[in-house]
Design a protein around this motif. Sequence first.
Motif, PDB file in Angstrom:
ATOM      1  N   ALA A 142       0.822  -1.215   0.000  1.00  7.30           N
ATOM      2  CA  ALA A 142       0.000   0.000   0.000  1.00  7.30           C
ATOM      3  C   ALA A 142       0.855   1.264   0.000  1.00  7.30           C
ATOM      4  O   ALA A 142       0.416   2.317  -0.451  1.00  7.30           O
ATOM      5  CB  ALA A 142      -0.926   0.010   1.212  1.00  7.30           C
ATOM      6  N   LYS A 143       2.099   1.179   0.522  1.00  6.01           N
ATOM      7  CA  LYS A 143       3.014   2.314   0.554  1.00  6.01           C
ATOM      8  C   LYS A 143       4.408   1.845   0.160  1.00  6.01           C
ATOM      9  O   LYS A 143       4.735   0.659   0.269  1.00  6.01           O
ATOM     10  CB  LYS A 143       3.043   2.957   1.947  1.00  6.01           C
ATOM     11  CG  LYS A 143       1.731   3.601   2.363  1.00  6.01           C
ATOM     12  CD  LYS A 143       1.862   4.276   3.729  1.00  6.01           C
ATOM     13  CE  LYS A 143       0.562   4.937   4.143  1.00  6.01           C
ATOM     14  NZ  LYS A 143       0.675   5.596   5.482  1.00  6.01           N
ATOM     15  N   ASP A 144       5.219   2.784  -0.270  1.00  2.95           N
ATOM     16  CA  ASP A 144       6.579   2.495  -0.708  1.00  2.95           C
ATOM     17  C   ASP A 144       7.532   2.597   0.489  1.00  2.95           C
ATOM     18  O   ASP A 144       7.707   3.682   1.045  1.00  2.95           O
ATOM     19  CB  ASP A 144       6.973   3.489  -1.803  1.00  2.95           C
ATOM     20  CG  ASP A 144       8.398   3.297  -2.284  1.00  2.95           C
ATOM     21  OD1 ASP A 144       9.048   2.319  -1.869  1.00  2.95           O
ATOM     22  OD2 ASP A 144       8.863   4.132  -3.081  1.00  2.95           O
ATOM     23  N   PRO A 145       8.171   1.492   0.906  1.00  2.00           N
ATOM     24  CA  PRO A 145       9.057   1.532   2.075  1.00  2.00           C
ATOM     25  C   PRO A 145      10.522   1.758   1.741  1.00  2.00           C
ATOM     26  O   PRO A 145      11.374   1.641   2.625  1.00  2.00           O
ATOM     27  CB  PRO A 145       8.867   0.131   2.662  1.00  2.00           C
ATOM     28  CG  PRO A 145       8.740  -0.729   1.435  1.00  2.00           C
ATOM     29  CD  PRO A 145       7.984   0.117   0.411  1.00  2.00           C
ATOM     30  N   THR A 146      10.855   2.070   0.488  1.00  2.00           N
ATOM     31  CA  THR A 146      12.260   2.058   0.087  1.00  2.00           C
ATOM     32  C   THR A 146      13.101   3.117   0.796  1.00  2.00           C
ATOM     33  O   THR A 146      14.289   2.879   1.056  1.00  2.00           O
ATOM     34  CB  THR A 146      12.413   2.206  -1.440  1.00  2.00           C
ATOM     35  OG1 THR A 146      11.664   3.344  -1.891  1.00  2.00           O
ATOM     36  CG2 THR A 146      11.909   0.973  -2.148  1.00  2.00           C
ATOM     37  N   ALA A 147      12.540   4.274   1.127  1.00  2.00           N
ATOM     38  CA  ALA A 147      13.327   5.287   1.828  1.00  2.00           C
ATOM     39  C   ALA A 147      13.763   4.774   3.200  1.00  2.00           C
ATOM     40  O   ALA A 147      14.928   4.942   3.596  1.00  2.00           O
ATOM     41  CB  ALA A 147      12.521   6.571   1.968  1.00  2.00           C
ATOM     42  N   GLU A 148      12.853   4.121   3.910  1.00  2.00           N
ATOM     43  CA  GLU A 148      13.187   3.569   5.226  1.00  2.00           C
ATOM     44  C   GLU A 148      14.202   2.434   5.091  1.00  2.00           C
ATOM     45  O   GLU A 148      15.155   2.333   5.874  1.00  2.00           O
ATOM     46  CB  GLU A 148      11.927   3.056   5.921  1.00  2.00           C
ATOM     47  CG  GLU A 148      12.160   2.542   7.325  1.00  2.00           C
ATOM     48  CD  GLU A 148      10.879   2.144   8.022  1.00  2.00           C
ATOM     49  OE1 GLU A 148      10.946   1.814   9.226  1.00  2.00           O
ATOM     50  OE2 GLU A 148       9.815   2.164   7.377  1.00  2.00           O
ATOM     51  N   LEU A 149      14.031   1.584   4.074  1.00  2.00           N
ATOM     52  CA  LEU A 149      14.955   0.469   3.882  1.00  2.00           C
ATOM     53  C   LEU A 149      16.346   0.960   3.497  1.00  2.00           C
ATOM     54  O   LEU A 149      17.352   0.417   3.961  1.00  2.00           O
ATOM     55  CB  LEU A 149      14.416  -0.476   2.807  1.00  2.00           C
ATOM     56  CG  LEU A 149      13.082  -1.158   3.139  1.00  2.00           C
ATOM     57  CD1 LEU A 149      12.596  -1.977   1.959  1.00  2.00           C
ATOM     58  CD2 LEU A 149      13.217  -2.027   4.386  1.00  2.00           C
ATOM     59  N   ALA A 150      16.398   1.994   2.655  1.00  2.00           N
ATOM     60  CA  ALA A 150      17.691   2.572   2.287  1.00  2.00           C
ATOM     61  C   ALA A 150      18.394   3.143   3.520  1.00  2.00           C
ATOM     62  O   ALA A 150      19.621   3.045   3.648  1.00  2.00           O
ATOM     63  CB  ALA A 150      17.502   3.643   1.220  1.00  2.00           C
ATOM     64  N   ALA A 151      17.616   3.729   4.432  1.00  2.00           N
ATOM     65  CA  ALA A 151      18.192   4.254   5.669  1.00  2.00           C
ATOM     66  C   ALA A 151      18.739   3.122   6.532  1.00  2.00           C
ATOM     67  O   ALA A 151      19.801   3.264   7.151  1.00  2.00           O
ATOM     68  CB  ALA A 151      17.140   5.051   6.435  1.00  2.00           C
ATOM     69  N   PHE A 152      18.028   1.998   6.578  1.00  2.00           N
ATOM     70  CA  PHE A 152      18.537   0.827   7.307  1.00  2.00           C
ATOM     71  C   PHE A 152      19.892   0.402   6.746  1.00  2.00           C
ATOM     72  O   PHE A 152      20.839   0.154   7.497  1.00  2.00           O
ATOM     73  CB  PHE A 152      17.559  -0.343   7.194  1.00  2.00           C
ATOM     74  CG  PHE A 152      16.297  -0.210   7.996  1.00  2.00           C
ATOM     75  CD1 PHE A 152      16.201   0.687   9.039  1.00  2.00           C
ATOM     76  CD2 PHE A 152      15.200  -0.996   7.686  1.00  2.00           C
ATOM     77  CE1 PHE A 152      15.033   0.812   9.784  1.00  2.00           C
ATOM     78  CE2 PHE A 152      14.022  -0.893   8.423  1.00  2.00           C
ATOM     79  CZ  PHE A 152      13.940   0.012   9.470  1.00  2.00           C
ATOM     80  N   ALA A 153      19.958   0.284   5.421  1.00  2.00           N
ATOM     81  CA  ALA A 153      21.195  -0.159   4.783  1.00  2.00           C
ATOM     82  C   ALA A 153      22.327   0.835   5.029  1.00  2.00           C
ATOM     83  O   ALA A 153      23.470   0.447   5.303  1.00  2.00           O
ATOM     84  CB  ALA A 153      20.971  -0.358   3.287  1.00  2.00           C
ATOM     85  N   ALA A 154      22.020   2.130   4.950  1.00  2.00           N
ATOM     86  CA  ALA A 154      23.040   3.160   5.175  1.00  2.00           C
ATOM     87  C   ALA A 154      23.556   3.128   6.607  1.00  2.00           C
ATOM     88  O   ALA A 154      24.713   3.477   6.869  1.00  2.00           O
ATOM     89  CB  ALA A 154      22.464   4.534   4.856  1.00  2.00           C
ATOM     90  N   ALA A 155      22.707   2.679   7.539  1.00  2.00           N
ATOM     91  CA  ALA A 155      23.107   2.592   8.940  1.00  2.00           C
ATOM     92  C   ALA A 155      23.868   1.313   9.247  1.00  2.00           C
ATOM     93  O   ALA A 155      24.308   1.105  10.382  1.00  2.00           O
ATOM     94  CB  ALA A 155      21.876   2.689   9.835  1.00  2.00           C
ATOM     95  N   GLY A 156      23.997   0.440   8.235  1.00  2.00           N
ATOM     96  CA  GLY A 156      24.762  -0.786   8.416  1.00  2.00           C
ATOM     97  C   GLY A 156      23.952  -2.047   8.597  1.00  2.00           C
ATOM     98  O   GLY A 156      24.510  -3.125   8.808  1.00  2.00           O
ATOM     99  N   ALA A 157      22.621  -1.945   8.521  1.00  2.00           N
ATOM    100  CA  ALA A 157      21.780  -3.141   8.661  1.00  2.00           C
ATOM    101  C   ALA A 157      21.977  -4.051   7.456  1.00  2.00           C
ATOM    102  O   ALA A 157      22.099  -3.582   6.327  1.00  2.00           O
ATOM    103  CB  ALA A 157      20.315  -2.742   8.795  1.00  2.00           C
ATOM    104  N   SER A 158      22.013  -5.336   7.696  1.00  2.00           N
ATOM    105  CA  SER A 158      22.156  -6.292   6.587  1.00  2.00           C
ATOM    106  C   SER A 158      20.854  -7.020   6.289  1.00  2.00           C
ATOM    107  O   SER A 158      20.571  -7.332   5.135  1.00  2.00           O
ATOM    108  CB  SER A 158      23.252  -7.307   6.905  1.00  2.00           C
ATOM    109  OG  SER A 158      22.989  -7.968   8.140  1.00  2.00           O
ATOM    110  N   ILE A 159      20.035  -7.278   7.324  1.00  2.00           N
ATOM    111  CA  ILE A 159      18.766  -7.987   7.146  1.00  2.00           C
ATOM    112  C   ILE A 159      17.700  -7.309   7.998  1.00  2.00           C
ATOM    113  O   ILE A 159      17.944  -6.990   9.160  1.00  2.00           O
ATOM    114  CB  ILE A 159      18.876  -9.472   7.548  1.00  2.00           C
ATOM    115  CG1 ILE A 159      19.926 -10.197   6.697  1.00  2.00           C
ATOM    116  CG2 ILE A 159      17.531 -10.166   7.414  1.00  2.00           C
ATOM    117  CD1 ILE A 159      20.131 -11.641   7.084  1.00  2.00           C
ATOM    118  N   ALA A 160      16.535  -7.091   7.405  1.00  2.00           N
ATOM    119  CA  ALA A 160      15.404  -6.524   8.138  1.00  2.00           C
ATOM    120  C   ALA A 160      14.176  -7.387   7.852  1.00  2.00           C
ATOM    121  O   ALA A 160      13.498  -7.191   6.843  1.00  2.00           O
ATOM    122  CB  ALA A 160      15.164  -5.072   7.723  1.00  2.00           C
TER     123      ALA A 160
END
Length: 213
Positions: free
Chosen positions: A141-159
Amino acid sequence: HMLAQDGFEQWSPDPSLLPPQAPAGASMDELLSAVPRAGGIAWLAFGNSGATEMLLNWVHHVIALRKGHAMVVACYDDGLFVHLRRLRVPAYNYSGALPPVHFRGTPFLFHRMGFLKAMTIKEVLLSGRHVLVSDSDVAWAKDPTAELAAFAAAGASIAPSTDCLDAAADADKTPRGASPFMCGHSPGNTAGAVFNTGVIFLAASNSTVAFCE
């Protein structure tokens, strides 16, 4: 039938919202050519003919978010592959991997699907792209890519997603010994906690490739 309930009796995607159709034998890298290799997020779904209706619903919602250029569906039998190709939906040819029946109620097929899912995710990661994976019954229903990109930029590997249905409890990560049902993801918690791979984000890295193996 799912799309028909929303008034789409003969639904087909608008070709202008999709990338140019790749050859039938295209690699994952070729199918995702519109997604940047460094930091780009591919949207991945998968299935066989038994999940065609749900996958078309998935495609419809992803395109509605203007993410048609970033999506790919891994097809585990020829019927689904041919059908999606006819609609010009980006389709990765993994045909022959599963029979053309719904596999959810057959344990050995469901287990095989899990193996194929991991191998398909690995193909995307090896192309250098992050990947947002979701099951065919997901409707975005919504685009989560901005939040996911922030996770990756912070060093997250899996969410991964979870089976916790209490949003407040899921967001609360303070140490505590108990929590609502299926929401035991906080430090020190001994209550039940289940990660759900029906929606999972993986950043492209050697560690996530190894995780899929």
